[in-house]
Scaffold this motif. Structure first.
Motif, PDB file in Angstrom:
ATOM      1  N   UNK A   1      35.006  27.971 -14.784  1.00  0.00           N
ATOM      2  CA  UNK A   1      34.819  28.636 -13.508  1.00  0.00           C
ATOM      3  C   UNK A   1      33.449  29.270 -13.353  1.00  0.00           C
ATOM      4  N   UNK A   2      33.283  29.923 -12.220  1.00  0.00           N
ATOM      5  CA  UNK A   2      32.001  30.532 -11.855  1.00  0.00           C
ATOM      6  C   UNK A   2      31.676  31.777 -12.658  1.00  0.00           C
ATOM      7  N   UNK A   3      32.688  32.493 -13.127  1.00  0.00           N
ATOM      8  CA  UNK A   3      32.502  33.684 -13.971  1.00  0.00           C
ATOM      9  C   UNK A   3      31.674  34.772 -13.285  1.00  0.00           C
ATOM     10  N   UNK A   4      31.696  34.785 -11.943  1.00  0.00           N
ATOM     11  CA  UNK A   4      30.985  35.826 -11.211  1.00  0.00           C
ATOM     12  C   UNK A   4      29.480  35.664 -11.163  1.00  0.00           C
ATOM     13  N   UNK A   5      28.947  34.519 -11.570  1.00  0.00           N
ATOM     14  CA  UNK A   5      27.505  34.297 -11.582  1.00  0.00           C
ATOM     15  C   UNK A   5      27.044  33.978 -10.157  1.00  0.00           C
ATOM     16  N   UNK A   6      26.137  34.788  -9.646  1.00  0.00           N
ATOM     17  CA  UNK A   6      25.684  34.632  -8.266  1.00  0.00           C
ATOM     18  C   UNK A   6      24.420  33.790  -8.185  1.00  0.00           C
ATOM     19  N   UNK A   7      23.387  34.155  -8.932  1.00  0.00           N
ATOM     20  CA  UNK A   7      22.051  33.582  -8.741  1.00  0.00           C
ATOM     21  C   UNK A   7      21.804  32.378  -9.629  1.00  0.00           C
ATOM     22  N   UNK A   8      20.965  31.474  -9.142  1.00  0.00           N
ATOM     23  CA  UNK A   8      20.461  30.379  -9.957  1.00  0.00           C
ATOM     24  C   UNK A   8      19.299  30.893 -10.809  1.00  0.00           C
TER      25      UNK A   8
ATOM     26  N   UNK B   1      32.607  17.074   2.078  1.00  0.00           N
ATOM     27  CA  UNK B   1      32.307  18.504   2.096  1.00  0.00           C
ATOM     28  C   UNK B   1      32.865  19.225   0.873  1.00  0.00           C
ATOM     29  N   UNK B   2      32.066  20.109   0.326  1.00  0.00           N
ATOM     30  CA  UNK B   2      32.518  21.068  -0.665  1.00  0.00           C
ATOM     31  C   UNK B   2      32.814  22.351   0.098  1.00  0.00           C
ATOM     32  N   UNK B   3      34.007  22.874  -0.066  1.00  0.00           N
ATOM     33  CA  UNK B   3      34.382  24.043   0.713  1.00  0.00           C
ATOM     34  C   UNK B   3      35.161  24.999  -0.178  1.00  0.00           C
ATOM     35  N   UNK B   4      35.880  25.951   0.441  1.00  0.00           N
ATOM     36  CA  UNK B   4      36.650  26.901  -0.349  1.00  0.00           C
ATOM     37  C   UNK B   4      37.818  26.237  -1.064  1.00  0.00           C
ATOM     38  N   UNK B   5      38.354  25.161  -0.484  1.00  0.00           N
ATOM     39  CA  UNK B   5      39.437  24.451  -1.166  1.00  0.00           C
ATOM     40  C   UNK B   5      38.975  23.872  -2.481  1.00  0.00           C
ATOM     41  N   UNK B   6      37.813  23.248  -2.484  1.00  0.00           N
ATOM     42  CA  UNK B   6      37.245  22.717  -3.716  1.00  0.00           C
ATOM     43  C   UNK B   6      37.014  23.843  -4.717  1.00  0.00           C
ATOM     44  N   UNK B   7      36.508  24.971  -4.237  1.00  0.00           N
ATOM     45  CA  UNK B   7      36.186  26.111  -5.102  1.00  0.00           C
ATOM     46  C   UNK B   7      37.434  26.667  -5.778  1.00  0.00           C
ATOM     47  N   UNK B   8      38.491  26.928  -5.003  1.00  0.00           N
ATOM     48  CA  UNK B   8      39.656  27.608  -5.574  1.00  0.00           C
ATOM     49  C   UNK B   8      40.446  26.697  -6.510  1.00  0.00           C
ATOM     50  N   UNK B   9      40.298  25.390  -6.393  1.00  0.00           N
ATOM     51  CA  UNK B   9      40.986  24.491  -7.319  1.00  0.00           C
ATOM     52  C   UNK B   9      40.248  24.358  -8.653  1.00  0.00           C
ATOM     53  N   UNK B  10      39.090  25.016  -8.774  1.00  0.00           N
ATOM     54  CA  UNK B  10      38.281  24.860  -9.978  1.00  0.00           C
ATOM     55  C   UNK B  10      37.789  26.169 -10.585  1.00  0.00           C
ATOM     56  N   UNK B  11      37.973  27.271  -9.896  1.00  0.00           N
ATOM     57  CA  UNK B  11      37.373  28.533 -10.355  1.00  0.00           C
ATOM     58  C   UNK B  11      38.310  29.293 -11.298  1.00  0.00           C
ATOM     59  N   UNK B  12      38.527  28.717 -12.470  1.00  0.00           N
ATOM     60  CA  UNK B  12      39.434  29.324 -13.444  1.00  0.00           C
ATOM     61  C   UNK B  12      38.652  30.156 -14.464  1.00  0.00           C
ATOM     62  N   UNK B  13      39.229  31.306 -14.825  1.00  0.00           N
ATOM     63  CA  UNK B  13      38.591  32.154 -15.844  1.00  0.00           C
ATOM     64  C   UNK B  13      39.608  32.776 -16.789  1.00  0.00           C
ATOM     65  N   UNK B  14      40.806  32.156 -16.883  1.00  0.00           N
ATOM     66  CA  UNK B  14      41.889  32.749 -17.665  1.00  0.00           C
ATOM     67  C   UNK B  14      41.646  32.714 -19.164  1.00  0.00           C
TER      68      UNK B  14
ATOM     69  N   UNK C   1      29.407  34.126   1.773  1.00  0.00           N
ATOM     70  CA  UNK C   1      30.166  35.380   1.809  1.00  0.00           C
ATOM     71  C   UNK C   1      31.575  35.209   1.288  1.00  0.00           C
ATOM     72  N   UNK C   2      32.213  34.087   1.631  1.00  0.00           N
ATOM     73  CA  UNK C   2      33.575  33.848   1.136  1.00  0.00           C
ATOM     74  C   UNK C   2      33.578  33.663  -0.378  1.00  0.00           C
ATOM     75  N   UNK C   3      32.545  33.000  -0.905  1.00  0.00           N
ATOM     76  CA  UNK C   3      32.456  32.855  -2.362  1.00  0.00           C
ATOM     77  C   UNK C   3      32.345  34.216  -3.035  1.00  0.00           C
ATOM     78  N   UNK C   4      31.558  35.107  -2.439  1.00  0.00           N
ATOM     79  CA  UNK C   4      31.362  36.434  -3.025  1.00  0.00           C
ATOM     80  C   UNK C   4      32.672  37.232  -3.033  1.00  0.00           C
ATOM     81  N   UNK C   5      33.530  36.980  -2.055  1.00  0.00           N
ATOM     82  CA  UNK C   5      34.777  37.740  -1.930  1.00  0.00           C
ATOM     83  C   UNK C   5      35.938  37.126  -2.710  1.00  0.00           C
ATOM     84  N   UNK C   6      35.837  35.851  -3.023  1.00  0.00           N
ATOM     85  CA  UNK C   6      36.985  35.135  -3.585  1.00  0.00           C
ATOM     86  C   UNK C   6      37.262  35.553  -5.017  1.00  0.00           C
ATOM     87  N   UNK C   7      38.521  35.798  -5.370  1.00  0.00           N
ATOM     88  CA  UNK C   7      38.872  36.076  -6.769  1.00  0.00           C
ATOM     89  C   UNK C   7      38.909  34.784  -7.569  1.00  0.00           C
TER      90      UNK C   7
END
Length: 355
Positions: free
Chosen positions: A132-139, A253-266, A321-327
């Protein structure tokens, strides 16, 4: 007398991936890939120039694959790869992407150790493990493998797309065409002799060898090898990836659906970092090259500038903005996943009745 060394071919398609290219190549050379056939298309960041230089240095073979492409650039590349001389000399081959890193968990972490663990296997279906993204914002210029170490658990029941595979297969003529996830066009007379295993070394049924592209959800197929999939990267980088589109479909398109199916940090998994002792010197050598080093830096600046340009448009600002807010993505239980499958089956039945 020892036999000829085993030749393992990695086949890659890229567009605007210069910031990640050197790390990917260094890691996979350390893992045991002996040859790389790389197709580039429509690059703006200098990736194609990097590949030309890498070709001059003997690291890979570069094919320019600029569009337009009726079926998408990746399918066009695979058709060309089918006919390329490197396919005739390869003992093994694998098609995969620049956000996918082979992580051999047995022996010394090389493909040789993997093959020794399953000497009768003619194919290894390597299941994605989503990082997952692990909260990393910047490149920035930090390596991907150091930046993202939070991932899905080894037992994952949903989504089924997170269980998709890429296949390292013996190039012995049993399959007549390359595919994105697995070789295609199996010779029907060879089906009984093809032995594929999952990432835990368990034999896969004949039905899988014919056409399957994902292992069973909940099967934990990672005992010997997994394919670390860094599909998201940083939040800024995700917008640039979304702007590019997918390699096998020009404008998907890459959107929030793509993001939430892959942003795992368990879970946390740093196992792939044990290969740094082999890969770091290779990467350092590439970065020190008087041509590649500046091109790498320019590719990173290009990505940062592209993100800044996207942020001038409201739809991209809204997605950011949605990426920044998404858990982080929730890990569903087996019962939750079963409920989803049941609803899907009922809906499919209704649609078939209506039609």
């Amino acid at each position: 007398m020892k036999g000829a060394p085993v030749r393992v071919l990695g086949i890659l398609t890229v567009r605007n991936e210069g910031a990640f290219l050197l790390e990917w190549l260094a890691h996979h050379r350390a893992v045991g890939f002996t040859d790389f056939l790389v197709f580039s298309n429509d690059c703006d960041d200098g990736t194609d120039a990097m590949l030309d230089r890498l070709g001059d240095l003997g690291w890979l073979t570069h094919i320019c694959n600029d569009g337009p492409h009726a079926e998408g650039p990746q399918w066009a590349a695979l058709k060309a790869a089918d006919r390329h001389p490197l396919m005739r000399t390869a003992d093994w081959a694998m098609v995969f992407d620049i956000d996918e890193f082979v992580n051999v968990r047995v022996g010394d972490g090389t493909l040789g150790a993997l093959m020794a663990a399953c000497p009768g296997a003619g194919g290894f279906a390597m299941t994605w493990r989503m990082f997952g993204n692990a909260g990393v914002v910047a490149m920035d210029d930090r390596p991907v493998l150091d930046s993202f170490v939070r991932c899905a658990p080894e037992v994952l029941h949903w989504p089924w797309r997170a269980q998709m595979v890429k296949t390292l297969f013996r190039n012995d003529g049993a399959f007549r065409k390359l595919g994105v996830h697995r070789p295609r066009s199996l010779d029907p007379d060879r089906i009984d002799g093809v032995v594929w295993v999952d990432g835990a070394g368990r034999p896969l049924p004949a039905g899988f060898v014919r056409n399957r592209v994902f292992t069973d959800p909940g099967s934990a197929p990672y005992g010997l090898v997994q394919l670390n999939h860094y599909a998201l990267g940083s939040m800024q980088g995700y917008l640039v990836k979304a702007d590019r589109g997918r390699a096998n479909r020009e404008a998907s398109a890459f959107d929030m659906g793509y993001w939430v199916e892959r942003n795992f940090d368990a879970a946390e998994d740093r196992g792939i970092l044990r290969m740094a002792g082999r890969s770091a010197p290779l990467l350092a050598g590439l970065r020190a090259d008087p041509v590649l080093g500046p091109l790498h830096d320019a590719a990173l600046r290009w990505r940062q500038a592209r993100f800044a340009a996207l942020m001038q448009e409201e739809p991209w600002r809204a997605l950011f903005g949605r990426l920044m807010l998404a858990p982080a993505s929730r890990v569903l239980s087996a019962d939750d996943a079963r409920l989803i499958w049941q609803h899907g089956a009922r809906r499919q039945g209704r649609e078939q009745t209506v039609s």
